[in-house]
Scaffold this motif. Structure first.
Motif, PDB file in Angstrom:
ATOM      1  N   SER A  61       0.811  -1.226   0.000  1.00  0.00           N
ATOM      2  CA  SER A  61       0.000   0.000   0.000  1.00  0.00           C
ATOM      3  C   SER A  61       0.840   1.270   0.000  1.00  0.00           C
ATOM      4  CB  SER A  61      -0.935   0.005   1.210  1.00  0.00           C
ATOM      5  OG  SER A  61      -0.182  -0.098   2.417  1.00  0.00           O
ATOM      6  N   GLN A  62       2.097   1.177   0.477  1.00  0.00           N
ATOM      7  CA  GLN A  62       3.001   2.337   0.493  1.00  0.00           C
ATOM      8  C   GLN A  62       2.303   3.574   1.064  1.00  0.00           C
ATOM      9  OE1 GLN A  62       5.088   2.154  -3.631  1.00  0.00           O
ATOM     10  NE2 GLN A  62       3.267   0.822  -3.738  1.00  0.00           N
ATOM     11  N   PRO A  63       1.919   3.538   2.332  1.00  0.00           N
ATOM     12  CA  PRO A  63       1.075   4.598   2.894  1.00  0.00           C
ATOM     13  C   PRO A  63       1.814   5.884   3.255  1.00  0.00           C
ATOM     14  CG  PRO A  63       1.587   2.993   4.582  1.00  0.00           C
ATOM     15  CD  PRO A  63       2.184   2.466   3.296  1.00  0.00           C
ATOM     16  N   TRP A  64       3.090   5.930   2.994  1.00  0.00           N
ATOM     17  CA  TRP A  64       3.902   7.069   3.430  1.00  0.00           C
ATOM     18  C   TRP A  64       3.948   8.209   2.422  1.00  0.00           C
ATOM     19  CZ3 TRP A  64       6.167   2.006   3.409  1.00  0.00           C
ATOM     20  CH2 TRP A  64       6.652   1.603   2.157  1.00  0.00           C
ATOM     21  N   LYS A 123      -5.975   6.115   4.635  1.00  0.00           N
ATOM     22  CA  LYS A 123      -6.989   5.746   3.638  1.00  0.00           C
ATOM     23  C   LYS A 123      -6.380   5.162   2.367  1.00  0.00           C
ATOM     24  CE  LYS A 123     -10.166   9.399   5.188  1.00  0.00           C
ATOM     25  NZ  LYS A 123     -10.915  10.602   4.772  1.00  0.00           N
ATOM     26  N   ARG A 124      -5.055   5.147   2.290  1.00  0.00           N
ATOM     27  CA  ARG A 124      -4.423   4.708   1.050  1.00  0.00           C
ATOM     28  C   ARG A 124      -4.698   3.226   0.792  1.00  0.00           C
ATOM     29  NH1 ARG A 124       1.182   7.212   0.164  1.00  0.00           N
ATOM     30  NH2 ARG A 124      -0.249   8.990   0.050  1.00  0.00           N
ATOM     31  N   GLY A 125      -5.032   2.931  -0.432  1.00  0.00           N
ATOM     32  CA  GLY A 125      -5.352   1.549  -0.791  1.00  0.00           C
ATOM     33  C   GLY A 125      -6.829   1.238  -0.714  1.00  0.00           C
ATOM     34  N   GLY A 126      -7.627   2.202  -0.245  1.00  0.00           N
ATOM     35  CA  GLY A 126      -9.070   1.992  -0.172  1.00  0.00           C
ATOM     36  C   GLY A 126      -9.521   1.380   1.137  1.00  0.00           C
ATOM     37  N   PRO A 127     -10.821   1.056   1.238  1.00  0.00           N
ATOM     38  CA  PRO A 127     -11.389   0.572   2.504  1.00  0.00           C
ATOM     39  C   PRO A 127     -10.922  -0.834   2.888  1.00  0.00           C
ATOM     40  CG  PRO A 127     -13.030   0.494   0.767  1.00  0.00           C
ATOM     41  CD  PRO A 127     -11.853   1.234   0.200  1.00  0.00           C
ATOM     42  N   VAL A 128     -10.485  -1.631   1.918  1.00  0.00           N
ATOM     43  CA  VAL A 128     -10.007  -2.984   2.221  1.00  0.00           C
ATOM     44  C   VAL A 128      -8.619  -3.142   1.612  1.00  0.00           C
ATOM     45  CG1 VAL A 128     -10.408  -5.455   2.010  1.00  0.00           C
ATOM     46  CG2 VAL A 128     -12.355  -3.888   2.217  1.00  0.00           C
ATOM     47  N   VAL A 129      -7.643  -3.367   2.473  1.00  0.00           N
ATOM     48  CA  VAL A 129      -6.262  -3.532   2.034  1.00  0.00           C
ATOM     49  C   VAL A 129      -5.772  -4.903   2.485  1.00  0.00           C
ATOM     50  CG1 VAL A 129      -3.883  -2.687   2.245  1.00  0.00           C
ATOM     51  CG2 VAL A 129      -5.785  -1.056   2.124  1.00  0.00           C
ATOM     52  N   LEU A 130      -5.174  -5.638   1.579  1.00  0.00           N
ATOM     53  CA  LEU A 130      -4.620  -6.938   1.916  1.00  0.00           C
ATOM     54  C   LEU A 130      -3.676  -6.812   3.111  1.00  0.00           C
ATOM     55  CD1 LEU A 130      -3.161  -9.483  -0.644  1.00  0.00           C
ATOM     56  CD2 LEU A 130      -1.968  -8.974   1.489  1.00  0.00           C
ATOM     57  N   MET A 138      -1.579  -1.881  10.683  1.00  0.00           N
ATOM     58  CA  MET A 138      -0.410  -2.311   9.928  1.00  0.00           C
ATOM     59  C   MET A 138       0.131  -1.228   9.001  1.00  0.00           C
ATOM     60  SD  MET A 138       0.615  -5.256  10.876  1.00  0.00           S
ATOM     61  CE  MET A 138       1.780  -5.521   9.544  1.00  0.00           C
ATOM     62  N   ASP A 139      -0.714  -0.286   8.582  1.00  0.00           N
ATOM     63  CA  ASP A 139      -0.199   0.808   7.751  1.00  0.00           C
ATOM     64  C   ASP A 139       0.745   1.705   8.541  1.00  0.00           C
ATOM     65  OD1 ASP A 139      -2.252   1.739   9.347  1.00  0.00           O
ATOM     66  OD2 ASP A 139      -3.163   2.987   7.793  1.00  0.00           O
ATOM     67  N   LEU A 140       0.453   1.896   9.816  1.00  0.00           N
ATOM     68  CA  LEU A 140       1.342   2.675  10.674  1.00  0.00           C
ATOM     69  C   LEU A 140       2.677   1.970  10.858  1.00  0.00           C
ATOM     70  CD1 LEU A 140      -1.261   3.744  13.376  1.00  0.00           C
ATOM     71  CD2 LEU A 140      -0.220   5.241  11.659  1.00  0.00           C
TER      72      LEU A 140
END
Length: 227
Positions: A61-64, A123-130, A138-140
């Motif tokens: 997702s690369q949320p950074w 919110k990156r990757g949408g409402p459902v992220v693998l 886990m994004d944090l």
């Protein structure tokens, strides 16, 4: 420099490269009082950011994001936010511990040529992220992996990094105009240094010492140790 090697043809790490990796790992420091004002070349900063961007992330997702903060006025505002939070933090300690805390230098916001705030877009990757289906945080954790990559790459480039966590998150978010759903994870002071200390600065100041690894290892369940 970032490798151009084909990702499908990664080779084994050589003994020399492995040794250098551990030199970087164990030589990493949270820098506080040794910063220089020398500018960081764009190529060096790009190398460091490139390494951070190649951290592992949940569901890829690369949320950074990386906010580069050079403006003196902006950094002055952030420094004032630190001072306010630091004064509050000092009151949480008592007696000699408070005096010791107040004597510590805990930031280099105005001392470095650049500050970097690494954020997480929840919110990156949408409402459902693998990978986030049962552990939403886990994004944090993925973003913290990017912070660690940034820190190690900086050390490999002989650039110092100091993580400033004594800032009210809502204040920092407002100062950086972060949109809803984007949170600050790490505010980093980044610059060349006069020296990298042989031990963590808080250890040298007798604030705390490194625990023994054996005391941190359990087997099969919490508190269970093997022979």
């Amino acid at each position: 420099m970032p490798s151009n090697q084909n990702d499908q043809k990664q080779q084994d790490i050589s003994p020399e490269a492995r040794e250098h990796f551990y030199d970087v790992l164990y030589g990493r420091r949270d820098v506080r009082g040794q910063f220089l004002t020398d500018p960081i070349p764009d190529t060096v900063l790009t190398n460091i950011l490139h390494a951070a961007h190649h951290a592992p992330s949940v569901g890829l997702s690369q949320p950074w994001n990386f906010i580069l903060i050079r403006d003196p006025k902006k950094r002055q505002q952030i420094y004032e936010a630190f001072v306010s939070a630091n004064d509050e933090a000092a009151l949480m300690f008592e007696g000699d511990r408070r005096n010791q805390y107040q004597a510590l230098k805990l930031q280099g916001i105005l001392d470095t040529p650049i500050n970097v705030c690494i954020t997480c877009d929840r919110k990156r990757g949408g409402p459902v992220v693998l990978g986030k289906t049962h552990q939403a945080e886990m994004d944090l954790y993925s973003t913290v992996c990017a912070v660690q990559n940034f820190w190690l790459a900086a050390r490999a480039e002989n650039v110092g990094v100091g993580w400033v966590s004594i800032i009210e998150k809502s204040t920092l978010s407002a100062l950086l105009n972060l949109p809803d759903g984007v949170v600050p994870v790490a505010y980093l002071c980044v610059g060349y240094v006069s020296e990298f200390l042989k031990k963590p600065e808080l250890e040298l100041a007798h604030w705390e010492k490194r625990a023994q690894l054996n005391d941190m290892i359990f087997t099969d369940a919490w508190g269970e140790t093997s022979a």
